[in-house]
Design a protein around this motif. Structure first.
Motif, mmCIF file in Angstrom:
data_model
loop_
_atom_site.group_PDB
_atom_site.id
_atom_site.type_symbol
_atom_site.label_atom_id
_atom_site.label_comp_id
_atom_site.label_asym_id
_atom_site.label_seq_id
_atom_site.Cartn_x
_atom_site.Cartn_y
_atom_site.Cartn_z
ATOM 1 N N UNK A 270 -76.031 -48.975 28.496
ATOM 2 C CA UNK A 270 -75.861 -50.271 29.178
ATOM 3 C C UNK A 270 -76.786 -51.051 28.798
ATOM 4 N N UNK B 74 -79.912 -60.887 33.855
ATOM 5 C CA UNK B 74 -78.830 -59.823 34.161
ATOM 6 C C UNK B 74 -79.445 -58.815 35.228
ATOM 7 N N UNK B 75 -80.861 -59.084 35.526
ATOM 8 C CA UNK B 75 -81.423 -58.105 36.577
ATOM 9 C C UNK B 75 -82.426 -56.939 35.611
ATOM 10 N N UNK C 165 -84.538 -57.659 41.458
ATOM 11 C CA UNK C 165 -83.946 -58.194 40.350
ATOM 12 C C UNK C 165 -82.439 -58.443 40.325
ATOM 13 N N UNK C 166 -81.896 -57.114 40.979
ATOM 14 C CA UNK C 166 -80.565 -57.212 40.928
ATOM 15 C C UNK C 166 -79.638 -58.219 41.832
ATOM 16 N N UNK D 67 -70.677 -58.880 29.361
ATOM 17 C CA UNK D 67 -71.998 -58.776 29.857
ATOM 18 C C UNK D 67 -72.436 -59.243 31.204
ATOM 19 N N UNK D 68 -71.354 -60.270 31.445
ATOM 20 C CA UNK D 68 -71.815 -60.860 32.833
ATOM 21 C C UNK D 68 -71.512 -59.926 34.023
ATOM 22 N N UNK E 44 -72.719 -57.102 34.027
ATOM 23 C CA UNK E 44 -73.758 -56.200 34.074
ATOM 24 C C UNK E 44 -74.263 -55.820 35.500
ATOM 25 N N UNK E 45 -74.523 -56.769 36.252
ATOM 26 C CA UNK E 45 -75.091 -56.381 37.640
ATOM 27 C C UNK E 45 -74.148 -55.572 38.426
ATOM 28 N N UNK F 26 -71.608 -53.153 37.174
ATOM 29 C CA UNK F 26 -70.993 -52.002 36.758
ATOM 30 C C UNK F 26 -71.957 -50.748 37.017
ATOM 31 N N UNK F 27 -71.597 -49.522 36.703
ATOM 32 C CA UNK F 27 -72.185 -48.315 36.930
ATOM 33 C C UNK F 27 -73.143 -48.088 35.773
ATOM 34 N N UNK F 28 -73.800 -47.255 35.813
ATOM 35 C CA UNK F 28 -74.939 -46.883 34.914
ATOM 36 C C UNK F 28 -74.563 -46.696 33.484
ATOM 37 N N UNK F 29 -73.132 -46.604 33.159
ATOM 38 C CA UNK F 29 -72.782 -46.717 31.996
ATOM 39 C C UNK F 29 -72.076 -47.958 31.492
ATOM 40 N N UNK F 30 -72.208 -48.691 32.448
ATOM 41 C CA UNK F 30 -71.747 -50.236 32.195
ATOM 42 C C UNK F 30 -70.164 -49.994 31.860
ATOM 43 N N UNK F 31 -69.493 -49.106 32.538
ATOM 44 C CA UNK F 31 -67.934 -49.063 32.366
ATOM 45 C C UNK F 31 -67.301 -50.124 33.314
#
Lengths: 354, 336
Positions: free
Chosen positions: A231, A246-247, B81-82, B109-110, B112-113, B115-120
């Protein structure tokens, strides 16, 4: 609008799954071929008998298969996967299509670590250290060496934005390591020198079962870290500023990728020497095959292609039927460079990050 | 100056660069402005004055020297940050050229903040990404690579990415630079829509003064001494724009709302007529440094609108001439 969208996503996913399946099959085929082929001809039936645990016709065949060919084949898989994955990571982090563990001097760093261990310590009379803790000492020396170079590059890259400058500095740091290795070589004995030179040519055959355990452990750990970073690698595609909005903290990202890359490239280089070109070429082949920039596809893709590439290289290097064995480093270069040239000529440019 | 409604307040802000702890360049200090939901704020100022630095400071990519930036009553530094990534979206001037990256992947990609750790991406995420692409009218290009689409399309894709990021505030550094006129209008219209209809606070820097005067709710004008805040019309009326380019010969025309170079009038010409053609003739004459007057000149031009064309009648003391385009008109005037 959303229906055709879903359809195209679905189609893409299917194509990726099929490609992965084919690569996996290719991996299996060449894995078996790599075990079956070698300088000594052993009939296939006998190999199967040995593998299923039946009594072999010749004892030395059993030794060749179980103690040499299988560890060697497993090593090829690990080396190919590790170098390809670390190459992909480096290309993304440095946003440079020519980046890779070798080009950036990480392997030179590992060489320095190993050279200090092999030629430096032993010439000071610490041979016992090397004999008793040889495996771990090599891993640690190589990891420290490659880590040192990567750390230097990353600390510089925080200050300098221009990617070409960083690349040039990487080459310079690598050259410093090479120069130091040369100094060590100058002061070492002939036998130490020879063992180091042989190490630099690369070899998949010197990895014993015991060493294989260490190699697998570190490589698998490094790959696990990379898989967990899929990710953040995707977020890094747009550069560090966007990653931050994006953090993400780019420094943390660099640290994570630095750790996994030095584990992957460092240990592989320690055990098998600086195996070149795989790390640069394979990610590009993966991009060509999967036509995506998504690391959740490119990373496993590079891993599989890297393993296949390395298995093929190994089969070539063994020159089946002949007594001689080619250094693996030459084979990967001879196989890898034409691929790079082909990609450049066909696509006019390396399709990747810039 | 600031009210409860303002989600962004700059308080005594000083921006610039430091090396270690030492301040090596202070660009501007004492900035006190604010902005609220639903506002379209244009940041203007001449090149090198520090617009990008100010925007980067607001989105936490650059550290301020002094003062505070407050989002919804909370100091910017107090956000994790998040948290911050779901509050502020950013589009920089950097042109993104990543091979094999599809528009859909870029917009995704927007998410990103979230989604889960896999970015799914969940089905909801996919829906939001599709929606963002529809909003900027780029859905047809979803499967194209970002390196293969036009500058305008790429800029819209970058904006779609921040829409997918679902932030209250959107900050864009020169989003209309490098774009042709229709694309500039489209991007600005989009920003207008996002502020007006979606209630976002949109802050963008630009050099396109005419567009700003027509579209922005608020202008932040950066000079080397201060950051001036006001409605575009306020800045026109109180003469602030003349501070925009100090030292430059360009003068700001309050009536037309545009900058122009002063021209020394050479000759007076009587201009009569009406309609659009009359206005453009006046403009053309001014460009060639003639002074259109009502009377008192020996040269007279009459703009005559017939049913299907326009003709210009030029009369001097002894002769009369008819021409059928402004180009010809200017040529004749030169010869007189």
């Amino acid at each position: 609008m959303s229906e055709p969208n879903k359809a195209s996503i679905h189609l893409k996913k299917r194509r990726i799954a099929i490609s992965m399946g084919i690569l996996f099959l290719l991996g299996l085929i060449f894995f078996v071929l790599d075990i079956f082929l070698g300088s000594v001809h052993i009939p296939a039936g006998d190999i199967l008998r040995i593998l299923t645990g039946e009594a072999a016709i010749k004892v030395e065949w059993k030794v060749i298969i179980l103690d040499f060919r299988i560890p060697r084949t497993l090593t090829a898989v690990l080396v190919g996967a590790a170098l390809s994955v670390s190459g992909l990571q480096m290309q993304t982090i440095f946003r440079n299509p020519l980046a890779g563990p070798y080009v950036l001097g990480i392997s030179s760093g590992a060489s320095l670590g190993v050279a200090i261990l092999v030629m430096g310590f032993t010439s000071l009379g610490f041979t016992a250290v090397l004999d008793n803790a040889g495996n771990w000492a090599m891993v640690i020396a190589a990891t420290l060496g490659s880590g040192l170079i990567l750390m230097l590059i990353l600390s510089v890259s925080v200050r300098i934005r221009d990617i070409m400058t960083i690349l040039i500095l990487g080459i310079l740091f690598g050259s410093i390591a090479t120069a130091l290795v040369a100094v060590l070589q100058y002061f070492s004995t002939e036998s130490m020198l020879k063992s180091f030179i042989v190490w630099t040519m690369g070899s998949l055959g010197n990895v014993s079962s015991g060493q294989l355990r260490i190699l697998s452990f570190t490589v698998l750990l490094g790959i696990l870290i990379s898989l967990a970073s899929v990710k953040i690698l995707n977020a890094m595609l747009l550069g560090e500023d966007y990653a931050r909005t994006l953090g993400l903290d780019p420094k943390t990202v660099r640290m994570i990728i630095f750790i996994s890359t030095s584990m992957l490239a460092g240990t592989v280089t320690a055990f098998c020497g600086p195996v070149g070109f795989i790390g640069i070429v394979v990610p590009h082949i993966a991009r060509l095959v999967f036509k995506t920039a998504d690391h959740s596809v490119l990373l496993p893709g590079s891993l599989l292609i890297g393993a296949v590439f390395m298995l093929i290289s190994d089969i070539f290097s063994k020159l089946p039927g002949y007594d001689q064995v080619l250094p693996i480093n030459s084979v990967t270069a001879l196989m890898g460079i034409p691929v790079i040239i082909w990609i450049i000529i066909r696509r006019k440019k390396i399709t990747s990050l810039s | 100056m600031s009210t409860e409604n303002d989600i962004l307040v700059l308080k005594d802000l000083e921006i610039g660069f430091r090396k270690g702890r030492k301040i090596i360049a202070s660009l501007l200090s004492g900035m006190n402005v604010s902005a609220g939901r639903g506002e379209l704020v244009a940041l203007i100022g001449k090149n090198g004055i520090g617009k990008s630095t100010l925007l980067k400071t607001i989105v936490r990519l650059h550290e301020q020297l002094m003062g505070k930036i407050i989002f919804s009553g909370r100091d910017m530094q107090d956000y994790t940050a998040s948290e911050f990534s779901s509050l502020v979206g950013f589009v920089s001037t950097e042109v993104i050229r990543v091979g094999n990256l599809s528009v859909r992947d870029l917009v995704s990609l927007g998410r990103f903040p979230y989604t889960n750790w896999l970015g799914k991406l969940t089905p909801d995420d996919h829906a939001l990404v599709d929606h963002a692409m529809e909003m900027v009218n780029i859905s047809e290009l979803a499967d194209n690579n970002v390196s293969e689409i036009s500058d305008g399309e790429r800029q819209r894709a970058m904006i779609a990415r921040t829409i997918a990021q679902d932030t209250d505030i959107l900050v864009l550094d020169e989003p209309t630079a490098f774009l042709d006129l229709p694309n500039r209008f489209e991007v600005l219209h989009l920003l207008r829509y996002l502020s007006e209809e979606k209630g976002k606070l949109v802050i963008f820097s630009t050099h396109d003064l005419e567009m700003v005067l027509n579209e922005a709710d608020k202008i932040w004008m950066m000079t080397k001494d201060e950051l001036i805040e006001g409605a575009p019309e306020d800045l026109v009326l109180n003469g602030s724009f003349k501070h925009l380019f100090p030292g430059s010969k360009a003068i700001f025309n309050k009536e037309s709302g545009s900058f122009s170079y002063p021209r020394e009038g050479k000759k007076e010409i009587i201009l009569t007529g009406s309609g659009t053609a009359f206005e453009w003739t006046k403009k053309a004459l001014k460009r060639k440094a003639y002074i259109p007057v009502r009377k008192g000149s020996s040269i007279k031009i009459h703009v005559n609108n017939t049913i299907d064309s326009t003709e210009w009648v030029i009369s001097t003391n002894n002769k009369e001439l008819k021409v059928y385009s402004i180009l010809e008109l200017i040529k004749v005037c030169k010869e007189i």
